[in-house]
Scaffold this active site. Structure first.
Site, PDB file in Angstrom:
ATOM      1  N   LYS A  61       0.826  -1.209   0.000  1.00  0.00           N
ATOM      2  CA  LYS A  61       0.000   0.000   0.000  1.00  0.00           C
ATOM      3  C   LYS A  61       0.871   1.275   0.000  1.00  0.00           C
ATOM      4  O   LYS A  61       0.449   2.317  -0.474  1.00  0.00           O
ATOM      5  CB  LYS A  61      -0.931   0.038   1.212  1.00  0.00           C
ATOM      6  CG  LYS A  61      -1.835  -1.178   1.396  1.00  0.00           C
ATOM      7  CD  LYS A  61      -3.064  -1.147   0.529  1.00  0.00           C
ATOM      8  CE  LYS A  61      -4.083  -2.227   0.885  1.00  0.00           C
ATOM      9  NZ  LYS A  61      -3.605  -3.608   0.771  1.00  0.00           N
TER      10      LYS A  61
HETATM   11  C1  LIG Z   1      -4.024  -4.784   0.141  1.00  0.00           C
HETATM   12  C2  LIG Z   1      -3.148  -5.983   0.089  1.00  0.00           C
HETATM   13  C3  LIG Z   1      -3.341  -7.002  -0.864  1.00  0.00           C
HETATM   14  C4  LIG Z   1      -4.474  -6.980  -1.878  1.00  0.00           C
HETATM   15  O1  LIG Z   1      -4.295  -5.996  -2.864  1.00  0.00           O
HETATM   16  P1  LIG Z   1      -5.547  -5.521  -3.729  1.00  0.00           P
HETATM   17  O2  LIG Z   1      -5.047  -4.374  -4.527  1.00  0.00           O
HETATM   18  O3  LIG Z   1      -6.597  -5.108  -2.729  1.00  0.00           O
HETATM   19  O4  LIG Z   1      -5.966  -6.667  -4.561  1.00  0.00           O
HETATM   20  C5  LIG Z   1      -2.461  -8.077  -0.886  1.00  0.00           C
HETATM   21  N1  LIG Z   1      -1.463  -8.170   0.019  1.00  0.00           N
HETATM   22  C6  LIG Z   1      -1.252  -7.220   0.950  1.00  0.00           C
HETATM   23  C7  LIG Z   1      -0.149  -7.404   1.933  1.00  0.00           C
HETATM   24  C8  LIG Z   1      -2.081  -6.096   1.025  1.00  0.00           C
HETATM   25  O5  LIG Z   1      -1.861  -5.168   1.983  1.00  0.00           O
END
Ligand SMILES: *Cc1c(COP(=O)(O)O)cnc(C)c1O
Length: 497
Positions: free
Chosen positions: A113
């Site tokens: 993120k």
């Molecule tokens: C948010 C997240 C995901 C999923 O990503 P999306 O874009 O929501 O599909 C996968 N792994 C981690 C560690 C995340 O924080």
């Protein structure tokens, strides 16, 4: 350069500029903003392979954010991808068992993120200035853990912004809570609520649509905005690292000119894999987009059957950031395979919110052949962590292990030998307990920080700053409120009478 405008996935609305789409987040009709067309890379891959992460970011993002000047966009990129990351490469690749792990966890909160949330605040402030918005931007978020901290870290100290995060007081892990309540920055505010995540989410939605509050805020020079993953300002920065990964493999001689690669993405909200799909449509030689789910396998079922059905048990797994039954960003793909038809898409989304399910036509399904859906059980995920550690000493987190497991299944099924990049979305230090238990059940009895030190030894990796920090950092946010008090709490923080 030709101006790229954004339109809604749900009805005909006058198209808006990129900066307006970033400020609004969501279209007024509830739809998501999509670019009128996906631009094509206008610099050769060979040339990109000699550029730094920031330079690649500029070449990709300038094609989407066409109303930003060169100086504005470069300024945002400079401020985002700096020492907050623990490597100048920003997103390094590590080879293990013949696959390339694209490590997206070298930012402030050691999860992917950060890749988008470190630049979103700057894109938002620049967008506000361009649109003559004089108000300070107040980011309001409900979080079940990860996004809240990444948003706090991104917005902390960014002039012209404030951020308020509500989390369920008893609904996040102790480490996640500690990460949030130790957040520094005059412009940050973290509040626990006595309720669950849905209460926090509902409360935030009510505040967003509270006209009286909006007026009071405007009078005091504030307006709300949202940092959630459907904002185009989060999607566009995520396209960059797929282009970057391909061009690093090209530079290292791992891929030849024009050679295709696959990508595997551990998926929840469908944002990360959609970014890879956009990269492919920009001309990046990607063959398959392998969508990996955990036990909440709505997407696997969708790709297999053409029916999206959220009416099922919600399973808590060791990859909590993928515990999602409504993948919001999938709407952008549905809109596209519906022939960019907003009415068709809106009807499907109405079925989703009404009956919790929808079914696409066979013509639409035929357009999903670039995707391969797979899923991994808890046992398979743990076994993958152990196997890769024992085979090469590389320790991956639970989310990444879901992807690695699905990749193994894909290879067994298809015999596809193309070079493959696996999106590694979190540091193993973020999910230390699950990771260490996968390696050896004896660790179950250990305390959290003993596990962290042991993981550092096993993986031969220093404990990340983000973890070191919460060992000692003082708690600066201790406010707890009922869901009915959320409005009063916001007013108090903004010093509205
Ligand atoms: C948010 C997240 C995901 C999923 O990503 P999306 O874009 O929501 O599909 C996968 N792994 C981690 C560690 C995340 O924080």
């Amino acid at each position: 350069m030709e101006e790229l405008l954004y339109k809604s996935t749900r009805s005909f609305q006058a198209p808006v500029k990129a900066s307006e789409a970033i400020l609004k987040g969501l279209s007024e009709d509830g739809g998501l903003f999509v670019p009128e067309k996906i631009p094509t890379l206008d610099v050769s891959l060979e040339k990109l392979s000699r550029m730094s992460y920031k330079e690649v970011a500029y070449e990709v993002m300038k094609l989407f954010l066409t109303d930003f000047t060169e100086e504005e966009l470069k300024g945002c990129i400079e401020r985002a991808y700096d020492e907050k990351f623990d490597t100048e490469l920003i997103a390094p690749l590590t080879e293990a068992e013949g696959a390339y792990y694209l490590e997206l966890f070298h930012g402030a909160t050691i999860a992917f993120k950060d890749m988008a949330l470190s630049i979103l605040p700057h894109l938002m402030i620049t967008s506000a200035r361009k649109n003559n918005v004089k108000n300070d931007i107040v980011i309001l978020t409900a979080t079940s853990g990860d996004t809240g901290k990444a948003a706090l870290a991104g917005f902390a100290g960014v002039e012209g912004t404030k951020i308020i995060v509500f989390y369920p007081k008893h609904g996040v892990s102790p480490i996640q809570e500690k990460q949030m309540v130790t957040q520094k920055g005059e412009n940050t505010y973290v509040v626990g609520i006595t309720g669950n995540f849905d209460d926090a989410q509902t409360g935030v939605k009510q505040l967003f649509s509270d006209k009286e509050l909006e007026k009071e805020m405007a009078a005091a020079g504030f307006q709300f905005s949202s940092a959630n993953s459907i904002n185009i300002g989060r999607l566009v920065p995520q396209i960059v690292y797929y282009v970057y990964a391909y061009t690093r493999l090209l530079a290292g001689g791992k891929l030849g000119e024009g050679e295709q690669m696959n990508v595997v993405v551990p998926t929840g909200n469908f944002g990360n894999i959609l970014a890879a799909f956009y990269a492919k449509n920009m001309g990046l030689p990607i063959a398959k987009l392998i969508c990996a789910s955990n036990d909440n396998k709505v997407l696997y079922d969708f790709f297999a059957t053409g029916t999206y059905d959220k009416n099922r048990e919600f399973v808590l797994t060791s990859s909590p950031s993928m515990d999602i039954l409504i993948s919001s960003n999938l709407e952008r793909l549905i809109y596209r395979i519906a022939g960019n038809d907003a009415d068709k898409n809106a009807a499907l989304m109405a079925a989703l919110s009404g009956e919790g399910r929808y079914e696409i036509t066979s013509e639409m399904k035929a357009q999903l052949s670039d995707f391969f859906g797979g899923y991994a059980s808890e046992e398979e995920t743990a076994a993958t962590i152990k196997r890769i550690y024992e085979a090469c000493g590389y320790v991956i987190d639970t989310h990444t292990a879901v992807a690695a497991t699905v990749y193994e299944k894909y290879k067994a099924k298809t015999q596809d030998g193309l070079k493959t990049v696996i999106a590694s979305t979190a540091s193993p230090f973020k999910f230390t307990r699950s990771v260490m238990n996968a390696i050896d059940v004896k660790y179950d009895a250990w305390d959290d920080f003993a596990l962290v030190d042991e993981l550092s030894k096993l993986a031969n990796v220093d404990v990340p700053g983000a973890i070191e920090e919460i060992r000692t950092a003082p708690i600066v946010h201790d406010k707890v409120c009922d869901k009915e008090e959320m409005k009063a709490v916001v007013k108090e923080f903004l010093k509205l009478a």
